[in-house]
Design an enzyme around this catalytic site. Structure first.
Site, PDB file in Angstrom:
ATOM      1  N   ASP A  23       0.831  -0.808   0.000  1.00 21.08           N
ATOM      2  CA  ASP A  23      -0.225  -0.252   0.188  1.00 21.08           C
ATOM      3  C   ASP A  23       0.890   0.858  -0.177  1.00 21.08           C
ATOM      4  O   ASP A  23       1.685   1.673   0.603  1.00 21.08           O
ATOM      5  CB  ASP A  23      -0.861  -0.433   0.884  1.00 21.08           C
ATOM      6  CG  ASP A  23      -2.558   0.894   0.986  1.00 21.08           C
ATOM      7  OD1 ASP A  23      -2.000   1.050  -0.050  1.00 21.08           O
ATOM      8  OD2 ASP A  23      -2.948   1.193   2.201  1.00 21.08           O
ATOM      9  N   ASN A  71     -10.282  -2.976  -6.477  1.00 21.25           N
ATOM     10  CA  ASN A  71      -9.798  -2.107  -7.274  1.00 21.25           C
ATOM     11  C   ASN A  71     -10.277  -1.620  -8.672  1.00 21.25           C
ATOM     12  O   ASN A  71      -9.839  -0.399  -9.195  1.00 21.25           O
ATOM     13  CB  ASN A  71      -7.960  -2.877  -7.452  1.00 21.25           C
ATOM     14  CG  ASN A  71      -7.773  -2.412  -5.632  1.00 21.25           C
ATOM     15  OD1 ASN A  71      -6.755  -3.096  -5.509  1.00 21.25           O
ATOM     16  ND2 ASN A  71      -8.259  -1.555  -4.953  1.00 21.25           N
TER      17      ASN A  71
END
Length: 248
Positions: A23, A71
């Site tokens: 991330d 996503n």
């Protein structure tokens, strides 16, 4: 020259399986006034370094969360770039993995990938299938709940009358690998975001503010050193553990 941390790591237990949520690519780029896609490119470089360092430490399995089922909601141009980067990695990096006796597996649904990416996945997995070194598993279009559901559906299709923990675990996407010992999430968030929900029941969790493109070998050494300081009891008391596993 080896760092003091590296020297200690060589003489203590190394996690067999590390799982990572990579991330912070977008924020890394934003801090440098760069487009988000540049953060993803640097993130790929960080993954290459991570693979090398894990192999050096003796880690046997590395599983990374590259693209979740959620996503797909990101901006269309970013999703398109990520798919292109994924294909590029499959085509170019798999040779390097193969030359180093590493195996590549792709976890997740393949229904939304185009034909070119599907072909790249099949060729990459076939090329490295018999390698015996580190296994790199990349979760792409993956979700932990989806994984459990697809495993249950497979068992139903097979006509299994009773589902046990063992039979379900074997039908998960990581059914042929040990469960993760250490979970790392970069970027400052402190959640597991629908990643390997079943498999991480007993994983040690490690969160760091370091953005993924900046996560280097030293950062990995620090994460492993933190893991080694923990007492993994799996429901038992400290006194029930072998002496070498007890924390002083």
């Amino acid at each position: 020259m080896k760092s003091s941390t590296q020297a200690v790591l060589e003489h203590t237990a190394i996690p067999k399986h590390i799982a990572v949520i990579m991330d912070g690519n977008g924020r890394w780029a934003k801090k440098r006034f760069l487009p988000r896609i540049m953060g993803h490119k640097r993130g790929l470089d960080a993954l290459e370094n991570m693979v090398k360092h894990c192999a050096k430490l003796g880690v046997q399995y590395l599983t990374v969360f590259a693209f979740s089922t959620e996503n797909w909601r990101r901006p269309e141009d970013e999703v398109s770039f990520l798919m292109g980067l994924f294909l590029q990695a499959l085509q170019k990096q798999v040779r390097r993995l193969h030359e180093n006796n590493m195996r590549l597996k792709i976890l997740g649904s393949r229904e939304r990938f185009n034909r070119q990416i599907l072909q790249g996945i099949e060729e990459a997995e076939a090329l490295t299938a018999n390698n015996t070194g580190l296994t790199l598993s990349i979760a792409a279009d993956y979700g932990g709940r989806w994984d459990i559901l697809q495993a249950a559906n497979k068992l139903i299709a097979e006509g299994v009358s009773e589902i046990t923990e063992d039979t379900l675990a074997k039908h998960l996407m990581l059914g042929d690998a040990p469960e993760p010992d250490l979970f790392i999430r970069t970027g400052g968030e402190t959640r597991i975001s629908n990643f390997l929900l079943w498999q991480m029941a007993y994983a040690e969790l490690y969160f760091t503010d370091i953005l993924w493109p900046d996560f280097d070998g030293k950062a990995l050494d620090d994460a492993v050193a933190s893991f080694q300081k923990r007492e993994r009891r799996f429901g038992r008391t400290s006194e029930q553990l072998p002496i070498e596993q007890q924390r002083n």
